[in-house]
Motif scaffolding. Structure first.
Motif, PDB file in Angstrom:
ATOM      1  N   THR A 224       0.910  -1.179  -0.011  1.00  0.00           N
ATOM      2  CA  THR A 224      -0.027  -0.229  -0.102  1.00  0.00           C
ATOM      3  C   THR A 224       0.728   1.123   0.042  1.00  0.00           C
ATOM      4  O   THR A 224       1.833   1.154   0.983  1.00  0.00           O
ATOM      5  N   HIS A 226       0.893   5.120   0.904  1.00  0.00           N
ATOM      6  CA  HIS A 226      -0.038   6.025   1.570  1.00  0.00           C
ATOM      7  C   HIS A 226       0.840   7.519   1.417  1.00  0.00           C
ATOM      8  O   HIS A 226       1.987   7.487   1.890  1.00  0.00           O
ATOM      9  N   ASN A 238      -1.845  11.450   8.155  1.00  0.00           N
ATOM     10  CA  ASN A 238      -3.314  11.268   8.570  1.00  0.00           C
ATOM     11  C   ASN A 238      -3.918  10.196   8.005  1.00  0.00           C
ATOM     12  O   ASN A 238      -3.587  10.048   6.581  1.00  0.00           O
ATOM     13  N   GLY A 239      -4.820   9.562   8.353  1.00  0.00           N
ATOM     14  CA  GLY A 239      -5.519   8.209   7.865  1.00  0.00           C
ATOM     15  C   GLY A 239      -4.761   7.147   7.276  1.00  0.00           C
ATOM     16  O   GLY A 239      -4.887   6.402   6.467  1.00  0.00           O
ATOM     17  N   VAL A 240      -3.675   7.021   8.130  1.00  0.00           N
ATOM     18  CA  VAL A 240      -2.873   5.717   7.980  1.00  0.00           C
ATOM     19  C   VAL A 240      -3.618   4.625   8.508  1.00  0.00           C
ATOM     20  O   VAL A 240      -4.360   4.605   9.560  1.00  0.00           O
ATOM     21  N   ASP A 241      -3.345   3.472   7.919  1.00  0.00           N
ATOM     22  CA  ASP A 241      -3.974   2.258   8.378  1.00  0.00           C
ATOM     23  C   ASP A 241      -3.172   1.942   9.361  1.00  0.00           C
ATOM     24  O   ASP A 241      -2.144   1.185   9.538  1.00  0.00           O
ATOM     25  N   ARG A 247      -2.800  -6.747  11.709  1.00  0.00           N
ATOM     26  CA  ARG A 247      -3.161  -7.627  11.012  1.00  0.00           C
ATOM     27  C   ARG A 247      -2.148  -8.742  10.527  1.00  0.00           C
ATOM     28  O   ARG A 247      -2.198  -9.870  10.428  1.00  0.00           O
TER      29      ARG A 247
ATOM     30  N   THR B 224      -5.427  12.547   1.695  1.00  0.00           N
ATOM     31  CA  THR B 224      -4.703  11.199   1.759  1.00  0.00           C
ATOM     32  C   THR B 224      -4.785  10.443   0.267  1.00  0.00           C
ATOM     33  O   THR B 224      -5.741  10.218  -0.196  1.00  0.00           O
ATOM     34  N   LEU B 225      -3.657  10.301  -0.126  1.00  0.00           N
ATOM     35  CA  LEU B 225      -3.820   9.482  -1.426  1.00  0.00           C
ATOM     36  C   LEU B 225      -3.177   7.693  -0.905  1.00  0.00           C
ATOM     37  O   LEU B 225      -2.204   7.853  -0.157  1.00  0.00           O
ATOM     38  N   HIS B 226      -4.367   6.974  -1.318  1.00  0.00           N
ATOM     39  CA  HIS B 226      -3.916   5.417  -1.093  1.00  0.00           C
ATOM     40  C   HIS B 226      -4.112   4.913  -2.324  1.00  0.00           C
ATOM     41  O   HIS B 226      -4.849   4.879  -3.062  1.00  0.00           O
ATOM     42  N   ALA B 227      -2.916   4.148  -2.427  1.00  0.00           N
ATOM     43  CA  ALA B 227      -2.593   3.166  -3.588  1.00  0.00           C
ATOM     44  C   ALA B 227      -2.379   1.863  -3.587  1.00  0.00           C
ATOM     45  O   ALA B 227      -1.909   1.335  -2.476  1.00  0.00           O
ATOM     46  N   ASN B 228      -3.036   0.757  -4.261  1.00  0.00           N
ATOM     47  CA  ASN B 228      -2.693  -0.539  -4.134  1.00  0.00           C
ATOM     48  C   ASN B 228      -2.341  -0.941  -5.597  1.00  0.00           C
ATOM     49  O   ASN B 228      -3.140  -0.419  -6.401  1.00  0.00           O
ATOM     50  N   GLY B 239      -5.644  -2.262   3.374  1.00  0.00           N
ATOM     51  CA  GLY B 239      -4.835  -1.193   4.240  1.00  0.00           C
ATOM     52  C   GLY B 239      -5.733   0.139   4.251  1.00  0.00           C
ATOM     53  O   GLY B 239      -5.005   1.177   4.302  1.00  0.00           O
ATOM     54  N   ASP B 241      -7.916   3.180   5.170  1.00  0.00           N
ATOM     55  CA  ASP B 241      -8.388   3.775   6.487  1.00  0.00           C
ATOM     56  C   ASP B 241      -9.893   3.867   6.635  1.00  0.00           C
ATOM     57  O   ASP B 241     -10.588   4.589   5.992  1.00  0.00           O
ATOM     58  N   ARG B 247     -14.706   9.604  11.333  1.00  0.00           N
ATOM     59  CA  ARG B 247     -13.955  10.521  11.652  1.00  0.00           C
ATOM     60  C   ARG B 247     -14.471  12.074  11.533  1.00  0.00           C
ATOM     61  O   ARG B 247     -14.559  12.785  12.322  1.00  0.00           O
TER      62      ARG B 247
END
Lengths: 250, 250
Positions: A224, A226, A238-241, A247, B224-228, B239, B241, B247
């Motif tokens: 992932t 982030h 912020n918004g981190v898993d 897990r 937040t940028l989240h990539a898989n 992963g 958030d 929130r």
């Protein structure tokens, strides 16, 4: 490399903080003050110029202990914190300051990489000896899963070759904030455990594309990326898993 | 634009699923089967060619109801699901198939963008009328915070101008998987609420750089940028958030 000696102990807010040495390397171990064995052992690396008890690192460590029941260990990198500096360390630091002062970005990059390679060569076996020693403790033992808990910058430059070299590490948090070089990419290509990669989106020294190349290099589908706005000194994550290690270390 | 009419109701596993129409627009509302007012109202957009009860969307909606006490609403985009297609919709779909079949990437891109602009022009006021109508329900009312809950692709192409236009939306999940064009960037620059941006890292049609430009455009520091790894059809998110909306909608 040397046996484990505890040098201090303090207890506060449900966390036991013990200073230790393994041979010449000073470290600190944060553990749950009560309860059974640690749920897992998490290795935390500090940033360049910082040390094992840097406030941000210590705060993350205490949170991991109280929220997740982990034991967390940090050690001073060579030439950092309580450790003496070799002539090479002093020379590199002088080169570093000079490259920074003159604004010579190419030289700053090459000096940084040379220093990281020198530190890594020493730090990886030190981390492995530290884990060997901590696995002798009854509350950790050989069964506790082990994760690398970051951080970015120098913590990643050392953490990637460590994770590539040590099959005991079964999940890892890395990040940007440091130059990406061939040896680091080669080590990343040997990593097959789940990876969480934290990227300061607007780093002034490290270009994004090189960090993407590093993210792409990890040989695991379970990864992932982030990113939050900011550079590696000003970033507010912020918004981190937050459940990533829990897990994968159960 | 029309009043709210419920057309079906079914209850299972703690979730009430009600079909409804607002004027010509059919929708579905998932709510907690028991308990007080909804904690928040979450708007979920479906992908291109899909519809309001696409299995992945319905599963995410039910999870948001049972885990977080949200009410979740989805509506069919113009020409999608139960809705009739205009001559324009049919023409665009034919153009679409042809561009895809001939492998003409530039034409595929321009047809996709033209279609998204046409859909958005109709869908934004439909979403706003839907929210107006749902706010009349006692279990939602005018006080429940409202979030845009995704998803990627067409759900983002519509969601960004909707969020830019409607000050009732106070947090939003968007994502990649769709071409980025000037009107979308302009809308993103008007968004000041927290944004979670989900990026399929290896999309075959949409280049990463254009998605980064979109992420950079949001006028909020809380993003937040989240990539898989994967493209927008094969992606397996992990992963993420999951607490993002909870929130920001409390």
């Amino acid at each position: 490399m040397g046996s484990l000696c505890f040098t201090s102990v303090a207890k506060a807010d449900g966390v036991v903080e013990r200073g230790f040495t393994v041979g010449d390397v000073p470290g600190v171990l944060w553990s749950p003050a009560s309860g059974p064995a640690a749920a897992a052992l998490v290795l935390m690396g500090h940033g360049g110029g910082l040390h094992k008890k840097t406030p941000a690192l210590a705060a993350r460590a205490r949170e991991a202990v109280t929220r997740q029941g982990f034991s967390v260990v940090a050690i001073d990198a060579p030439g950092h914190g309580e450790r003496p500096r070799t002539a090479e360390d002093e020379q590199v630091r002088a080169d570093f300051r000079e490259a920074h002062a003159t604004g010579d970005r190419e030289r700053f990059r090459s000096v940084s990489i040379a220093y990281a390679l020198s530190l890594t060569e020493r730090a990886v076996p030190e981390w492995q000896a530290t884990v060997d020693a901590l696995q002798q403790l009854p509350e950790i033992g050989r069964d506790a899963p082990i994760g690398y808990g970051g951080g970015i910058s120098l913590g990643t430059a050392i953490g990637i070759p460590l994770t590539a070299a040590d099959p005991r590490i079964s999940a890892a948090i890395f990040g940007g904030g440091f130059f990406v070089y061939d040896e680091l990419l080669a080590a990343a290509r040997r990593i097959t455990v789940p990876v969480q990669f934290l990227l300061p989106w607007d780093d002034e020294h490290v270009d994004r594309e090189s960090c993407f190349e590093l993210f792409d290099a990890f040989a695991t589908a379970e990864k992932t990326l982030h990113a939050n706005p900011g550079d590696h000194r000003t970033i507010r994550w912020n918004g981190v898993d937050e459940g990533f290690l829990a897990r994968h270390l159960s």
